[in-house]
Scaffold this active site. Structure first.
Site, PDB file in Angstrom:
ATOM      1  N   SER A  88     -19.617  39.239  95.774  1.00  0.00           N
ATOM      2  CA  SER A  88     -18.633  40.059  95.061  1.00  0.00           C
ATOM      3  C   SER A  88     -17.679  39.218  94.222  1.00  0.00           C
ATOM      4  O   SER A  88     -16.781  39.753  93.574  1.00  0.00           O
ATOM      5  CB  SER A  88     -17.823  40.898  96.061  1.00  0.00           C
ATOM      6  OG  SER A  88     -17.129  40.054  96.980  1.00  0.00           O
ATOM      7  N   LYS A 126     -28.168  21.381  81.789  1.00  0.00           N
ATOM      8  CA  LYS A 126     -28.007  21.617  80.359  1.00  0.00           C
ATOM      9  C   LYS A 126     -29.157  20.976  79.583  1.00  0.00           C
ATOM     10  O   LYS A 126     -29.628  19.894  79.917  1.00  0.00           O
ATOM     11  CB  LYS A 126     -26.661  21.078  79.877  1.00  0.00           C
ATOM     12  CG  LYS A 126     -25.478  21.915  80.351  1.00  0.00           C
ATOM     13  CD  LYS A 126     -24.168  21.432  79.757  1.00  0.00           C
ATOM     14  CE  LYS A 126     -23.014  22.345  80.162  1.00  0.00           C
ATOM     15  NZ  LYS A 126     -23.137  23.692  79.599  1.00  0.00           N
ATOM     16  N   HIS A 160     -19.225  16.191  86.659  1.00  0.00           N
ATOM     17  CA  HIS A 160     -20.020  16.444  85.456  1.00  0.00           C
ATOM     18  C   HIS A 160     -20.199  15.191  84.596  1.00  0.00           C
ATOM     19  O   HIS A 160     -21.314  14.794  84.263  1.00  0.00           O
ATOM     20  CB  HIS A 160     -19.351  17.530  84.603  1.00  0.00           C
ATOM     21  CG  HIS A 160     -19.215  18.845  85.284  1.00  0.00           C
ATOM     22  ND1 HIS A 160     -20.091  19.285  86.253  1.00  0.00           N
ATOM     23  CD2 HIS A 160     -18.312  19.851  85.136  1.00  0.00           C
ATOM     24  CE1 HIS A 160     -19.729  20.485  86.666  1.00  0.00           C
ATOM     25  NE2 HIS A 160     -18.654  20.845  86.001  1.00  0.00           N
ATOM     26  N   LYS A 205     -13.594  11.158  79.058  1.00  0.00           N
ATOM     27  CA  LYS A 205     -12.401  11.871  78.591  1.00  0.00           C
ATOM     28  C   LYS A 205     -12.600  13.376  78.769  1.00  0.00           C
ATOM     29  O   LYS A 205     -13.630  13.922  78.371  1.00  0.00           O
ATOM     30  CB  LYS A 205     -12.142  11.541  77.118  1.00  0.00           C
ATOM     31  CG  LYS A 205     -10.915  12.208  76.534  1.00  0.00           C
ATOM     32  CD  LYS A 205     -10.510  11.588  75.198  1.00  0.00           C
ATOM     33  CE  LYS A 205     -11.489  11.872  74.100  1.00  0.00           C
ATOM     34  NZ  LYS A 205     -11.011  11.399  72.777  1.00  0.00           N
ATOM     35  N   ARG A 244     -21.069  10.089  72.870  1.00  0.00           N
ATOM     36  CA  ARG A 244     -20.938   9.378  71.594  1.00  0.00           C
ATOM     37  C   ARG A 244     -21.180   7.890  71.838  1.00  0.00           C
ATOM     38  O   ARG A 244     -20.364   7.206  72.449  1.00  0.00           O
ATOM     39  CB  ARG A 244     -19.549   9.617  71.005  1.00  0.00           C
ATOM     40  CG  ARG A 244     -19.334   9.023  69.607  1.00  0.00           C
ATOM     41  CD  ARG A 244     -17.978   9.462  69.045  1.00  0.00           C
ATOM     42  NE  ARG A 244     -17.950  10.892  68.823  1.00  0.00           N
ATOM     43  CZ  ARG A 244     -18.269  11.490  67.676  1.00  0.00           C
ATOM     44  NH1 ARG A 244     -18.636  10.753  66.647  1.00  0.00           N
ATOM     45  NH2 ARG A 244     -18.215  12.799  67.558  1.00  0.00           N
ATOM     46  N   ARG A 247     -24.622  16.255  71.198  1.00  0.00           N
ATOM     47  CA  ARG A 247     -23.711  17.391  71.394  1.00  0.00           C
ATOM     48  C   ARG A 247     -24.297  18.294  72.481  1.00  0.00           C
ATOM     49  O   ARG A 247     -25.318  18.940  72.286  1.00  0.00           O
ATOM     50  CB  ARG A 247     -23.555  18.143  70.072  1.00  0.00           C
ATOM     51  CG  ARG A 247     -22.782  19.446  70.178  1.00  0.00           C
ATOM     52  CD  ARG A 247     -21.299  19.241  70.407  1.00  0.00           C
ATOM     53  NE  ARG A 247     -20.610  18.773  69.219  1.00  0.00           N
ATOM     54  CZ  ARG A 247     -19.886  19.566  68.420  1.00  0.00           C
ATOM     55  NH1 ARG A 247     -19.760  20.847  68.690  1.00  0.00           N
ATOM     56  NH2 ARG A 247     -19.277  19.056  67.376  1.00  0.00           N
ATOM     57  N   TYR A 252     -27.395  13.759  66.575  1.00  0.00           N
ATOM     58  CA  TYR A 252     -27.408  13.244  65.210  1.00  0.00           C
ATOM     59  C   TYR A 252     -26.981  11.782  65.202  1.00  0.00           C
ATOM     60  O   TYR A 252     -26.220  11.336  66.053  1.00  0.00           O
ATOM     61  CB  TYR A 252     -26.526  14.082  64.278  1.00  0.00           C
ATOM     62  CG  TYR A 252     -25.068  14.188  64.643  1.00  0.00           C
ATOM     63  CD1 TYR A 252     -24.113  13.334  64.085  1.00  0.00           C
ATOM     64  CD2 TYR A 252     -24.624  15.170  65.528  1.00  0.00           C
ATOM     65  CE1 TYR A 252     -22.772  13.446  64.404  1.00  0.00           C
ATOM     66  CE2 TYR A 252     -23.284  15.291  65.855  1.00  0.00           C
ATOM     67  CZ  TYR A 252     -22.366  14.424  65.285  1.00  0.00           C
ATOM     68  OH  TYR A 252     -21.027  14.529  65.611  1.00  0.00           O
TER      69      TYR A 252
END
Length: 523
Positions: free
Chosen positions: A47, A223, A281, A364, A377, A401, A409
């Site tokens: 619930s 992911k 994460h 970060k 990055r 990303r 990229y």
């Protein structure tokens, strides 16, 4: 032999035929063959918000795609709230109905009919005996032999009740014998608040279940772009000689949200941004970015390499940490006026091994910032002997990303079109929305629940991995809890404290000015 999804098998969703023929026994062990007993998925905390927003939608999408079969699976909700079967179904319909297209309404109705509800407390013998009786009745109706059925318990609950719930499951809801069936437990984060509490929780769960039965879920590992990291690193020749301290100057792993705690202030104030995001994460992403090539793709070989990376991380220096708290955070009535909890943190981690010596890994994360994104990055070193004098335009970077607008990229320097020999920064771009227009990217929870059914623990956190992760961050967290480190105030909608950018510069990161990546569109 018939698999979980004949349709998905035809489409190649479950792998190629050679894999299936070579690993029949493994596939049978993972519960993918129809000869195994029926599948019962029990959502504890049914619930609650997590179940409504993540667990049940993921189960529906797996059902919609054919990975869960109508004649094979049944779903049980368990919680303290007094509800009927139809009450829970309508709650789920009310949430899923907003995103389900009209052509899928019938599929949603079929899915909802698979759901039953049992009410009981989380330390109640009677409640779990009733749950076991309902599950057993379902198994009997499907002609499952005792011990052959598969039971998946998803703990969409606060960690404080894990020990009592798992004790009840162990006493009352396990398969009666091991005849090809299994019982598996999915545990949601947070896994403790520091090393001691995490070890205590692991010890309690370890007394009740084997490690192979426990699936500590970190949804970031599900992911799409995180799942792609091992393929990128170890299936592409041109990355392999570049992926080291000789070529890479620094690596950032960033999580940014453009909103604050929004009604979760009381929960968040207990944990803070480091426990909520960075220690789990972002550290999991770091492992996949920094690990050595595993011996094989077997889950234990991959997790072995992740542990080795964590064991190589040096203690975090206080001078390489910047904490922040956004203005207005304490206006939440559930947050203490004297709260020292950071809503922003930047920390530099250093890995002491041959590949990464001297390369700062900058983690970060922050709330109420000027943008929403999660990305990796990788910034490369300056070009030696730069004859084009292009250093002022910025360095080469490889950006992954994770969300939103999944993409990867490469930022590189090219000649500006025209008659003059001048240079600009541009990119080689793989944007998933453009390149894979006909492919639905699955939600992380869909993938991880399916992995649990298959018995694949590759994307779940092992006990020793969890312990080493807490060893890295516990000293820093205790310094914050004791008030030795204090967060700096920053304005909502900003980049965070200016001191964080100063720390990045000290670590060697060179910010590119005048370049903005714009996701390509079909127009």
């Amino acid at each position: 032999m018939s698999t979980v999804s004949d349709t998905s098998l035809r489409n190649g969703s479950l792998g190629n035929n050679s894999f299936r023929s070579e690993s029949f026994s493994e596939e049978k062990d993972m519960g993918l063959v129809r000869e195994a007993g029926c599948l019962s998925i029990i959502v504890l905390g049914a619930s609650g918000d997590l179940a409504k927003k993540k667990t049940f939608p993921a189960l529906f999408h797996l059902f919609q795609q054919g990975f869960l079969q109508e004649n094979d699976v049944h779903i049980f909700g368990y919680a303290r709230t007094k509800l009927s079967d139809d009450d829970l179904r309508e709650r789920i319909r009310g949430y899923l109905g907003k995103v389900v297209s009209t052509e899928n309404v019938e599929i949603l109705s079929k899915f909802l009919q698979l759901i039953k509800y049992v009410s009981g407390s989380y330390d109640s013998e009677e409640g779990f005996q009733l749950l076991d009786m309902q599950v057993s009745e379902h198994e009997t109706s499907k002609n499952s032999q005792p011990g052959t059925s598969r039971r998946l318990f998803y703990l969409a609950l606060p960690p404080s009740v894990y020990p009592s719930v798992c004790t009840m499951i162990r006493r009352h809801c396990m398969n009666q014998s091991d005849l090809g069936g299994w019982t598996r437990i999915v545990v949601e984060k947070p896994f403790g608040k520091d090393l001691e509490s995490a070890e205590d929780l692991s010890a309690q769960l370890g007394e009740l279940f084997d490690e192979k039965q426990l699936y500590r879920i970190d949804h970031y590992l599900g992911k799409e772009l995180v799942q792609n990291l091992l393929v990128l690193r170890f299936a592409n020749r041109f990355f392999m000689p570049l992926w080291n301290r000789d070529n890479i100057d620094n690596i950032q792993i960033v999580f940014r949200e453009d909103f604050g705690t929004e009604g979760r202030g009381g929960y968040f104030d207990e944990y803070g941004i480091i426990r909520d995001i960075i220690q789990n994460h972002l550290l999991q992403v770091l492992c996949l970015v920094a690990m050595e090539k595993p011996v094989s793709l077997k889950p234990e070989h991959i997790r072995d390499e992740k542990v080795k990376v964590l064991q190589s991380v040096l203690p975090i220096k206080p001078e390489e940490v910047v904490l922040g708290q956004y203005e207005g955070y304490k206006n939440d009535p559930t947050v203490s006026d004297s709260s020292n909890t950071p809503t922003f943190a930047t920390a530099v981690l250093r890995i002491h091994n041959e590949r990464w010596e001297g390369v700062p890994f900058i983690l970060k994360a922050g709330k109420a910032l000027n943008s929403r994104k999660a990305e990796i990055r990788v910034q490369f070193k300056d070009v030696p002997g730069d004859i084009f004098k292009s250093k002022k335009q910025g360095r080469n970077e490889f950006v992954i990303r994770l969300q939103p607008s999944e993409a990867m990229y490469m930022k590189l320097t090219v000649k500006k079109p025209g008659l003059q020999m001048s240079t600009i920064q541009s990119e080689l771009d793989l944007s998933y929305g453009l390149r894979y227009q006909d492919v639905k990217i699955p939600e992380a929870y869909e993938r991880l629940i399916l992995d649990t059914i298959r018995g694949d623990q590759q994307h779940f956190v092992r006990r020793d991995e969890l312990r080493v992760a807490w060893e890295i961050f516990t000293p820093l967290l205790h310094s914050i809890d004791e008030g030795q480190l204090k967060p700096i105030s920053y304005k909502p909608g900003s980049r965070g404290p200016a001191e964080a950018d100063e720390l990045l510069a000290k670590a060697g990161y060179v910010q590119t000015h005048g370049y903005i990546w714009i996701p390509p569109t079909l127009a």
